[in-house]
Design a protein around this motif. Structure first.
Motif, PDB file in Angstrom:
ATOM      1  N   VAL A  52       0.738  -0.895  -0.037  1.00 23.38           N
ATOM      2  CA  VAL A  52       0.394  -0.375  -0.055  1.00 23.38           C
ATOM      3  C   VAL A  52       0.758   1.646  -0.099  1.00 23.38           C
ATOM      4  O   VAL A  52       1.295   1.318   0.910  1.00 23.38           O
ATOM      5  CB  VAL A  52      -0.920  -0.152   1.008  1.00 23.38           C
ATOM      6  N   LEU A  53       0.209   2.086  -1.183  1.00 27.33           N
ATOM      7  CA  LEU A  53       1.615   3.391  -1.061  1.00 27.33           C
ATOM      8  C   LEU A  53       0.898   4.341  -0.839  1.00 27.33           C
ATOM      9  O   LEU A  53      -0.214   4.997  -1.450  1.00 27.33           O
ATOM     10  CB  LEU A  53       1.902   3.384  -2.457  1.00 27.33           C
ATOM     11  N   ASP A  54       1.253   5.197  -0.313  1.00 28.24           N
ATOM     12  CA  ASP A  54       0.037   7.464  -0.478  1.00 28.24           C
ATOM     13  C   ASP A  54       1.252   7.780  -0.016  1.00 28.24           C
ATOM     14  O   ASP A  54       2.670   7.490   0.318  1.00 28.24           O
ATOM     15  CB  ASP A  54      -0.806   6.963   0.615  1.00 28.24           C
ATOM     16  N   ASP A  55       0.372   9.388  -0.086  1.00 30.60           N
ATOM     17  CA  ASP A  55       1.696  10.063   0.210  1.00 30.60           C
ATOM     18  C   ASP A  55       2.382  10.452   1.522  1.00 30.60           C
ATOM     19  O   ASP A  55       3.574  10.605   1.671  1.00 30.60           O
ATOM     20  CB  ASP A  55       1.351  11.125  -0.733  1.00 30.60           C
ATOM     21  N   VAL A  56       1.041  10.759   2.350  1.00 28.24           N
ATOM     22  CA  VAL A  56       1.447  11.069   3.294  1.00 28.24           C
ATOM     23  C   VAL A  56       0.961  10.104   4.525  1.00 28.24           C
ATOM     24  O   VAL A  56      -0.571   9.835   4.349  1.00 28.24           O
ATOM     25  CB  VAL A  56       0.808  12.257   4.028  1.00 28.24           C
ATOM     26  N   LEU A  57       1.767  10.107   5.676  1.00 30.07           N
ATOM     27  CA  LEU A  57       0.922   8.987   6.483  1.00 30.07           C
ATOM     28  C   LEU A  57       0.768  10.259   8.170  1.00 30.07           C
ATOM     29  O   LEU A  57       1.680  10.766   8.543  1.00 30.07           O
ATOM     30  CB  LEU A  57       1.746   8.372   7.017  1.00 30.07           C
ATOM     31  N   ALA A  58      -1.217  10.240   8.098  1.00 30.99           N
ATOM     32  CA  ALA A  58      -0.894  11.222   9.332  1.00 30.99           C
ATOM     33  C   ALA A  58      -1.619  10.949  10.155  1.00 30.99           C
ATOM     34  O   ALA A  58      -0.966  10.050  11.612  1.00 30.99           O
ATOM     35  CB  ALA A  58      -1.901  12.529   9.057  1.00 30.99           C
ATOM     36  N   THR A  59      -2.853  10.783  10.307  1.00 33.81           N
ATOM     37  CA  THR A  59      -3.688   9.749  11.718  1.00 33.81           C
ATOM     38  C   THR A  59      -3.387   8.378  10.920  1.00 33.81           C
ATOM     39  O   THR A  59      -3.489   7.657  12.547  1.00 33.81           O
ATOM     40  CB  THR A  59      -5.169  10.534  11.739  1.00 33.81           C
ATOM     41  N   GLY A  60      -3.528   8.396   9.850  1.00 34.33           N
ATOM     42  CA  GLY A  60      -3.357   6.923  10.017  1.00 34.33           C
ATOM     43  C   GLY A  60      -4.626   5.856   9.170  1.00 34.33           C
ATOM     44  O   GLY A  60      -4.579   4.914   8.948  1.00 34.33           O
ATOM     45  N   GLY A  61      -5.581   6.507   9.793  1.00 33.36           N
ATOM     46  CA  GLY A  61      -6.791   6.122   9.121  1.00 33.36           C
ATOM     47  C   GLY A  61      -7.069   5.572   7.998  1.00 33.36           C
ATOM     48  O   GLY A  61      -7.790   4.879   7.724  1.00 33.36           O
ATOM     49  N   THR A  62      -6.320   6.782   6.963  1.00 34.40           N
ATOM     50  CA  THR A  62      -7.131   5.751   5.535  1.00 34.40           C
ATOM     51  C   THR A  62      -5.883   4.986   4.977  1.00 34.40           C
ATOM     52  O   THR A  62      -6.468   3.606   4.348  1.00 34.40           O
ATOM     53  CB  THR A  62      -6.233   7.516   4.476  1.00 34.40           C
ATOM     54  N   ILE A  63      -4.535   4.501   5.768  1.00 32.96           N
ATOM     55  CA  ILE A  63      -4.316   3.171   5.337  1.00 32.96           C
ATOM     56  C   ILE A  63      -4.419   2.618   6.008  1.00 32.96           C
ATOM     57  O   ILE A  63      -4.291   1.207   5.692  1.00 32.96           O
ATOM     58  CB  ILE A  63      -2.171   3.468   5.858  1.00 32.96           C
ATOM     59  N   ALA A  64      -4.710   2.178   7.227  1.00 33.17           N
ATOM     60  CA  ALA A  64      -5.764   2.018   7.972  1.00 33.17           C
ATOM     61  C   ALA A  64      -6.380   1.020   6.939  1.00 33.17           C
ATOM     62  O   ALA A  64      -7.432  -0.178   6.841  1.00 33.17           O
ATOM     63  CB  ALA A  64      -5.999   2.226   9.634  1.00 33.17           C
ATOM     64  N   ALA A  65      -8.102   2.068   6.931  1.00 35.94           N
ATOM     65  CA  ALA A  65      -9.192   1.489   5.896  1.00 35.94           C
ATOM     66  C   ALA A  65      -8.529   0.791   4.564  1.00 35.94           C
ATOM     67  O   ALA A  65      -9.375  -0.212   4.333  1.00 35.94           O
ATOM     68  CB  ALA A  65     -10.285   2.684   5.956  1.00 35.94           C
ATOM     69  N   THR A  66      -7.303   0.749   4.043  1.00 32.74           N
ATOM     70  CA  THR A  66      -6.955   0.428   2.762  1.00 32.74           C
ATOM     71  C   THR A  66      -6.542  -1.101   3.399  1.00 32.74           C
ATOM     72  O   THR A  66      -7.292  -1.450   2.717  1.00 32.74           O
ATOM     73  CB  THR A  66      -6.183   1.246   2.322  1.00 32.74           C
ATOM     74  N   SER A  67      -6.056  -1.056   4.519  1.00 33.93           N
ATOM     75  CA  SER A  67      -5.079  -2.131   4.406  1.00 33.93           C
ATOM     76  C   SER A  67      -6.432  -3.173   5.118  1.00 33.93           C
ATOM     77  O   SER A  67      -6.268  -4.272   4.721  1.00 33.93           O
ATOM     78  CB  SER A  67      -4.524  -1.966   6.212  1.00 33.93           C
ATOM     79  N   ARG A  68      -8.054  -2.319   5.615  1.00 34.56           N
ATOM     80  CA  ARG A  68      -9.129  -3.692   5.819  1.00 34.56           C
ATOM     81  C   ARG A  68      -9.423  -3.470   4.492  1.00 34.56           C
ATOM     82  O   ARG A  68      -9.699  -5.192   4.372  1.00 34.56           O
ATOM     83  CB  ARG A  68      -9.322  -3.226   6.941  1.00 34.56           C
ATOM     84  N   LEU A  69      -9.313  -3.025   3.450  1.00 34.24           N
ATOM     85  CA  LEU A  69     -10.010  -3.546   2.228  1.00 34.24           C
ATOM     86  C   LEU A  69      -8.957  -4.521   1.676  1.00 34.24           C
ATOM     87  O   LEU A  69      -9.162  -5.470   1.057  1.00 34.24           O
ATOM     88  CB  LEU A  69     -10.108  -1.411   1.373  1.00 34.24           C
ATOM     89  N   ILE A  70      -8.124  -4.172   1.706  1.00 28.65           N
ATOM     90  CA  ILE A  70      -6.549  -5.971   1.004  1.00 28.65           C
ATOM     91  C   ILE A  70      -7.068  -6.517   1.602  1.00 28.65           C
ATOM     92  O   ILE A  70      -6.762  -7.470   0.432  1.00 28.65           O
ATOM     93  CB  ILE A  70      -5.468  -5.118   1.623  1.00 28.65           C
ATOM     94  N   GLU A  71      -7.706  -6.607   3.158  1.00 22.19           N
ATOM     95  CA  GLU A  71      -7.756  -8.200   3.623  1.00 22.19           C
ATOM     96  C   GLU A  71      -8.739  -8.564   3.179  1.00 22.19           C
ATOM     97  O   GLU A  71      -9.220  -9.642   2.969  1.00 22.19           O
ATOM     98  CB  GLU A  71      -6.998  -7.895   5.012  1.00 22.19           C
ATOM     99  N   ARG A  72     -10.042  -7.866   3.607  1.00 29.67           N
ATOM    100  CA  ARG A  72     -11.262  -7.906   3.076  1.00 29.67           C
ATOM    101  C   ARG A  72     -11.189  -9.198   1.189  1.00 29.67           C
ATOM    102  O   ARG A  72     -12.046  -9.277   1.162  1.00 29.67           O
ATOM    103  CB  ARG A  72     -12.189  -7.453   2.706  1.00 29.67           C
TER     104      ARG A  72
END
Ligand code: AMP
Length: 175
Positions: A121-141
């Motif tokens: 998973v790639l993105d520009d900025v890791l801020a609160t982590g909500g975006t990447i956490a949600a993406t990680s859940r999508l990948i696993e689901r």
């Protein structure tokens, strides 16, 4: 010793107080992307860090797309687009999440890769982590395995990394 990519980011990163709303210090990586040598160094670092560990990359709309397209091409792997809610047709998975400013949802089309594919998973900025956490859940689901997370910039005071469990997280620069 900072990496070549980190030197580029530290040199070119622009910061805008109170954008897009009061209290947010917005970090603009577009000047890094707009410098050919700097952009190449980002891609080289991300590809090198995860070499041999991923079968596909997932870019998060919109700036993550830039990174994912280039990493996917350089590593000769598949590219997935994780899009904001309501933009993808057909059978999609949806995850709602909170942002540093506001809330949103992200979606992924199902059945694009073989089950068990390792997705970076790639993105520009890791801020609160909500975006990447949600993406990680999508990948696993979707039936894939999270190979890792790569970001250009981590805003450490927001502790986003703590929301990503035991994922392998690589950040080019942490502020
Ligand atoms: P978060 O879910 O809080 O980790 O936010 C990550 C996403 O929001 C990334 O895709 C960033 O592009 C964007 N973002 C959040 N905070 C900032 C910030 N201070 N500067 C620039 N982009 C940000």
């Amino acid at each position: 010793m900072p990496t070549p990519a980190a030197v580029h980011v530290n040199t070119l990163l622009a910061s805008y107080p109170d954008f897009p709303q009061p209290g947010i210090l917005f970090r603009d990586l577009n000047p890094v992307f707009a410098d050919a040598a700097a952009f190449r160094s980002l891609i080289d670092e991300l590809v090198g860090r995860f070499a041999g560990e991923f079968d596909a990359v997932a870019g998060i709309e919109a700036r993550g797309f830039l990174l994912a397209a280039a990493v996917g091409y350089a590593a000769d792997v598949a590219v997935l687009a994780v899009r904001k809610g309501g933009k993808l047709p057909g059978a999609v998975l949806t995850e709602d999440y909170d942002l540093e400013y506001g809330s949103a949802s992200l979606e992924l089309e199902i059945g694009q890769l073989a089950p068990g594919s390792r997705v970076l998973v790639l993105d520009d900025v890791l801020a609160t982590g909500g975006t990447i956490a949600a993406t990680s859940r999508l990948i696993e689901r979707a039936g894939y395995a999270l190979a890792g997370v790569g970001v250009v910039l981590e805003l450490t005071e927001l502790a986003g990394r703590s929301r990503l469990g035991d994922a392998a997280v690589h950040t080019i620069v942490a502020l």
